[in-house]
Design a protein around this motif. Structure first.
Motif, PDB file in Angstrom:
ATOM      1  N   TYR A 196       0.901  -0.989   0.035  1.00  0.00           N
ATOM      2  CA  TYR A 196       0.074  -0.233  -0.231  1.00  0.00           C
ATOM      3  C   TYR A 196       0.847   1.194  -0.055  1.00  0.00           C
ATOM      4  O   TYR A 196       1.661   1.273   0.508  1.00  0.00           O
ATOM      5  CB  TYR A 196      -1.129   0.256   1.555  1.00  0.00           C
ATOM      6  CG  TYR A 196      -1.913  -0.907   1.562  1.00  0.00           C
ATOM      7  CD1 TYR A 196      -3.303  -1.283   0.574  1.00  0.00           C
ATOM      8  CD2 TYR A 196      -1.716  -2.019   2.309  1.00  0.00           C
ATOM      9  CE1 TYR A 196      -3.501  -2.361   0.951  1.00  0.00           C
ATOM     10  CE2 TYR A 196      -1.703  -3.290   2.560  1.00  0.00           C
ATOM     11  CZ  TYR A 196      -3.444  -3.196   1.896  1.00  0.00           C
ATOM     12  OH  TYR A 196      -4.396  -4.353   1.989  1.00  0.00           O
ATOM     13  N   CYS A 197       0.768   1.984  -0.799  1.00  0.00           N
ATOM     14  CA  CYS A 197       0.809   4.064  -0.521  1.00  0.00           C
ATOM     15  C   CYS A 197       0.115   4.262   0.281  1.00  0.00           C
ATOM     16  O   CYS A 197      -0.887   4.646   0.333  1.00  0.00           O
ATOM     17  CB  CYS A 197       0.978   4.280  -1.409  1.00  0.00           C
ATOM     18  SG  CYS A 197       1.977   5.835  -1.834  1.00  0.00           S
ATOM     19  N   LEU A 198       0.342   5.174   1.982  1.00  0.00           N
ATOM     20  CA  LEU A 198      -0.182   5.718   2.398  1.00  0.00           C
ATOM     21  C   LEU A 198      -0.033   7.438   2.377  1.00  0.00           C
ATOM     22  O   LEU A 198       1.299   7.982   2.193  1.00  0.00           O
ATOM     23  CB  LEU A 198       0.194   5.395   3.955  1.00  0.00           C
ATOM     24  CG  LEU A 198      -0.077   3.429   3.926  1.00  0.00           C
ATOM     25  CD1 LEU A 198       0.362   3.521   5.823  1.00  0.00           C
ATOM     26  CD2 LEU A 198      -1.065   2.917   3.974  1.00  0.00           C
ATOM     27  N   GLU A 199      -1.033   7.851   2.730  1.00  0.00           N
ATOM     28  CA  GLU A 199      -0.908   9.425   2.570  1.00  0.00           C
ATOM     29  C   GLU A 199      -1.412   9.906   3.920  1.00  0.00           C
ATOM     30  O   GLU A 199      -2.065   9.234   4.656  1.00  0.00           O
ATOM     31  CB  GLU A 199      -1.621  10.344   1.975  1.00  0.00           C
ATOM     32  CG  GLU A 199      -2.071  11.062   2.195  1.00  0.00           C
ATOM     33  CD  GLU A 199      -3.265  12.036   1.383  1.00  0.00           C
ATOM     34  OE1 GLU A 199      -3.271  12.325  -0.096  1.00  0.00           O
ATOM     35  OE2 GLU A 199      -4.661  12.470   1.379  1.00  0.00           O
ATOM     36  N   LEU A 200      -0.243  10.560   4.396  1.00  0.00           N
ATOM     37  CA  LEU A 200      -0.358  10.906   6.280  1.00  0.00           C
ATOM     38  C   LEU A 200      -0.490  12.681   5.876  1.00  0.00           C
ATOM     39  O   LEU A 200       0.227  13.161   5.131  1.00  0.00           O
ATOM     40  CB  LEU A 200       0.776  10.872   7.029  1.00  0.00           C
ATOM     41  CG  LEU A 200       0.613  10.993   8.157  1.00  0.00           C
ATOM     42  CD1 LEU A 200      -0.088  10.552   8.973  1.00  0.00           C
ATOM     43  CD2 LEU A 200       2.062  10.590   8.032  1.00  0.00           C
ATOM     44  N   ARG A 249      -4.804   7.004   4.949  1.00  0.00           N
ATOM     45  CA  ARG A 249      -5.945   6.427   3.707  1.00  0.00           C
ATOM     46  C   ARG A 249      -4.586   6.043   3.422  1.00  0.00           C
ATOM     47  O   ARG A 249      -3.506   6.420   3.196  1.00  0.00           O
ATOM     48  CB  ARG A 249      -6.578   7.688   3.900  1.00  0.00           C
ATOM     49  CG  ARG A 249      -5.866   8.668   3.054  1.00  0.00           C
ATOM     50  CD  ARG A 249      -7.380   9.109   2.139  1.00  0.00           C
ATOM     51  NE  ARG A 249      -6.505  10.836   1.136  1.00  0.00           N
ATOM     52  CZ  ARG A 249      -7.226  10.841   0.228  1.00  0.00           C
ATOM     53  NH1 ARG A 249      -8.067   9.427  -0.744  1.00  0.00           N
ATOM     54  NH2 ARG A 249      -6.220  10.736  -1.060  1.00  0.00           N
ATOM     55  N   VAL A 250      -5.740   4.857   2.751  1.00  0.00           N
ATOM     56  CA  VAL A 250      -4.508   4.283   1.604  1.00  0.00           C
ATOM     57  C   VAL A 250      -4.881   5.529   0.171  1.00  0.00           C
ATOM     58  O   VAL A 250      -5.813   5.200  -0.559  1.00  0.00           O
ATOM     59  CB  VAL A 250      -5.240   3.005   1.512  1.00  0.00           C
ATOM     60  CG1 VAL A 250      -4.555   2.742   0.211  1.00  0.00           C
ATOM     61  CG2 VAL A 250      -5.012   1.792   2.486  1.00  0.00           C
ATOM     62  N   VAL A 251      -4.037   6.193  -0.471  1.00  0.00           N
ATOM     63  CA  VAL A 251      -3.704   6.019  -1.722  1.00  0.00           C
ATOM     64  C   VAL A 251      -4.143   5.208  -2.984  1.00  0.00           C
ATOM     65  O   VAL A 251      -4.093   5.473  -3.880  1.00  0.00           O
ATOM     66  CB  VAL A 251      -3.483   8.041  -1.871  1.00  0.00           C
ATOM     67  CG1 VAL A 251      -3.921   8.176  -0.573  1.00  0.00           C
ATOM     68  CG2 VAL A 251      -1.832   7.636  -1.312  1.00  0.00           C
ATOM     69  N   GLN A 299       2.350   4.464  -5.051  1.00  0.00           N
ATOM     70  CA  GLN A 299       1.814   4.672  -6.248  1.00  0.00           C
ATOM     71  C   GLN A 299       0.470   5.547  -5.692  1.00  0.00           C
ATOM     72  O   GLN A 299      -0.065   5.299  -4.804  1.00  0.00           O
ATOM     73  CB  GLN A 299       1.016   3.572  -6.474  1.00  0.00           C
ATOM     74  CG  GLN A 299      -0.393   3.491  -7.849  1.00  0.00           C
ATOM     75  CD  GLN A 299      -1.155   2.200  -7.745  1.00  0.00           C
ATOM     76  OE1 GLN A 299      -1.085   2.135  -7.458  1.00  0.00           O
ATOM     77  NE2 GLN A 299      -1.662   1.996  -9.066  1.00  0.00           N
ATOM     78  N   VAL A 300      -0.338   7.108  -6.205  1.00  0.00           N
ATOM     79  CA  VAL A 300      -1.607   6.947  -6.175  1.00  0.00           C
ATOM     80  C   VAL A 300      -2.199   7.480  -6.858  1.00  0.00           C
ATOM     81  O   VAL A 300      -2.231   7.871  -7.977  1.00  0.00           O
ATOM     82  CB  VAL A 300      -1.029   8.906  -5.959  1.00  0.00           C
ATOM     83  CG1 VAL A 300      -1.739   9.940  -4.774  1.00  0.00           C
ATOM     84  CG2 VAL A 300       0.073   8.659  -4.907  1.00  0.00           C
ATOM     85  N   ASP A 301      -3.161   6.854  -6.232  1.00  0.00           N
ATOM     86  CA  ASP A 301      -4.275   6.864  -7.203  1.00  0.00           C
ATOM     87  C   ASP A 301      -5.505   8.503  -7.192  1.00  0.00           C
ATOM     88  O   ASP A 301      -6.132   7.810  -5.649  1.00  0.00           O
ATOM     89  CB  ASP A 301      -5.090   5.465  -7.368  1.00  0.00           C
ATOM     90  CG  ASP A 301      -6.369   5.443  -8.011  1.00  0.00           C
ATOM     91  OD1 ASP A 301      -6.853   5.890  -9.394  1.00  0.00           O
ATOM     92  OD2 ASP A 301      -7.094   3.868  -8.250  1.00  0.00           O
ATOM     93  N   GLU A 302      -5.457   8.979  -7.821  1.00  0.00           N
ATOM     94  CA  GLU A 302      -6.382  10.149  -7.143  1.00  0.00           C
ATOM     95  C   GLU A 302      -7.838   9.665  -7.473  1.00  0.00           C
ATOM     96  O   GLU A 302      -8.715  10.500  -6.540  1.00  0.00           O
ATOM     97  CB  GLU A 302      -5.595  10.847  -8.551  1.00  0.00           C
ATOM     98  CG  GLU A 302      -4.825  12.047  -8.533  1.00  0.00           C
ATOM     99  CD  GLU A 302      -4.447  12.596  -7.490  1.00  0.00           C
ATOM    100  OE1 GLU A 302      -4.842  12.858  -7.148  1.00  0.00           O
ATOM    101  OE2 GLU A 302      -3.230  12.714  -7.066  1.00  0.00           O
ATOM    102  N   ASP A 303      -8.490   8.752  -7.995  1.00  0.00           N
ATOM    103  CA  ASP A 303      -9.871   8.454  -7.677  1.00  0.00           C
ATOM    104  C   ASP A 303     -10.059   7.417  -6.746  1.00  0.00           C
ATOM    105  O   ASP A 303     -11.007   6.566  -6.936  1.00  0.00           O
ATOM    106  CB  ASP A 303      -9.788   7.735  -9.597  1.00  0.00           C
ATOM    107  CG  ASP A 303      -9.791   8.750 -10.621  1.00  0.00           C
ATOM    108  OD1 ASP A 303     -10.203  10.088 -10.016  1.00  0.00           O
ATOM    109  OD2 ASP A 303      -9.635   7.963 -11.490  1.00  0.00           O
ATOM    110  N   LEU A 304      -9.048   7.327  -6.203  1.00  0.00           N
ATOM    111  CA  LEU A 304      -9.016   6.358  -4.628  1.00  0.00           C
ATOM    112  C   LEU A 304     -10.293   7.249  -3.959  1.00  0.00           C
ATOM    113  O   LEU A 304      -9.488   8.026  -3.703  1.00  0.00           O
ATOM    114  CB  LEU A 304      -8.514   5.739  -4.464  1.00  0.00           C
ATOM    115  CG  LEU A 304      -8.218   4.815  -3.650  1.00  0.00           C
ATOM    116  CD1 LEU A 304      -8.766   3.251  -4.266  1.00  0.00           C
ATOM    117  CD2 LEU A 304      -6.570   3.536  -3.893  1.00  0.00           C
ATOM    118  N   ASN A 305     -11.347   6.689  -3.239  1.00  0.00           N
ATOM    119  CA  ASN A 305     -11.719   7.508  -1.980  1.00  0.00           C
ATOM    120  C   ASN A 305     -11.281   6.801  -1.151  1.00  0.00           C
ATOM    121  O   ASN A 305     -12.457   6.093  -0.487  1.00  0.00           O
ATOM    122  CB  ASN A 305     -12.928   8.013  -2.565  1.00  0.00           C
ATOM    123  CG  ASN A 305     -13.558   9.460  -1.743  1.00  0.00           C
ATOM    124  OD1 ASN A 305     -12.532   9.604  -0.751  1.00  0.00           O
ATOM    125  ND2 ASN A 305     -15.067   8.913  -1.352  1.00  0.00           N
TER     126      ASN A 305
END
Length: 172
Positions: free
Chosen positions: A110-114, A120-122, A128-134
Motif C-alpha cells: 500500500y501507499c499511505l498518505e499522512l 489513508r490508503v491512496v 502509487q497514488v490513485d487520485e480516484d481512490l476515495n
C-alpha cells in the motif's frame, strides 16, 4: 490486578502504539495502587503530570505539524509488525503531507498518505497514488493496519503478551 490492567490495555489495542501501550502497561503494573482520601482507588497521584509521548514525537512548525517527521515516527512505531515500511522517496513531501509505503505480513503493498486528517490508503502499490481512490481516513496507523492486516494484529498481540510475561517473571 494484572488482569485489570491487561483488559484496559487490550481495549485500546487499535488506537495505542505498541511502544506506548507496553510502556503504559509497565507503568500501570509497576506502581502500587494508592487510595485517595475519598476511598477511590487510583493508579497515580493526581498531582503527577500526564505526559503524552505522542506530543513528544511531534515537531510542530508554526501551526502545521511536519508530516515528514510524523511519518518517521509512524514507521518506527509499527515496523516490527509489518513486512516492510518506509517513507516514499518518489513524492516531494511537504510539511502538510507525507507518503508511506507499507507491505503487510500478508504481502499486500500500500501507499499511505499522512495528513492532519489522518492516514489513508491512496494506492495499492509502493509509490502509487490513485487520485480516484476515495478511502477512509484513520486517526492512527494502528487502526488502519488493524483493518488491513490480520498479521499486524497478531504481531501486536504477541508483543503485548511477551511484555506481560516479562513483567510477570519480574514479579511485577
Amino acid at each position: 490486578m494484572l488482569n485489570r490492567e491487561f483488559s484496559g490495555v487490550n481495549a485500546h489495542l487499535t488506537e495505542a502504539s505498541p511502544r506506548r501501550a507496553l510502556s503504559g502497561l509497565e507503568a500501570a503494573t509497576s506502581q502500587k495502587n494508592t487510595t485517595s482520601g475519598e476511598g477511590m482507588e487510583i493508579d497515580c497521584q493526581p498531582e503527577e503530570p500526564v505526559i503524552s509521548s505522542f506530543d513528544e514525537d511531534c515537531v510542530e512548525l508554526g501551526d502545521v505539524k511536519d508530516m515528514r517527521l510524523e511519518a518517521e515516527a509512524v514507521v518506527s512505531d509499527v515496523l516490527f509488525a509489518v513486512a516492510e515500511m518506509h517513507l516514499s522517496q518518489s513524492f516531494n513531501s511537504a510539511r502538510d503531507v507525507a507518503h508511506i509505503n507499507v507491505e503487510t505480513k500478508e504481502g499486500n503493498r500500500y501507499c499511505l498518505e499522512l495528513t492532519e486528517s489522518g492516514l489513508r490508503v491512496v494506492g495499492y502499490a509502493f509509490d502509487q497514488v490513485d487520485e480516484d481512490l476515495n478511502t477512509q481516513y484513520h486517526e492512527t496507523v494502528y487502526s488502519l493496519l488493524d483493518k488491513l492486516s490480520p498479521g499486524y494484529r497478531e504481531a501486536f498481540g504477541n508483543a503485548l503478551l511477551q511484555r506481560l510475561e516479562q513483567l510477570k517473571q519480574n514479579g511485577q
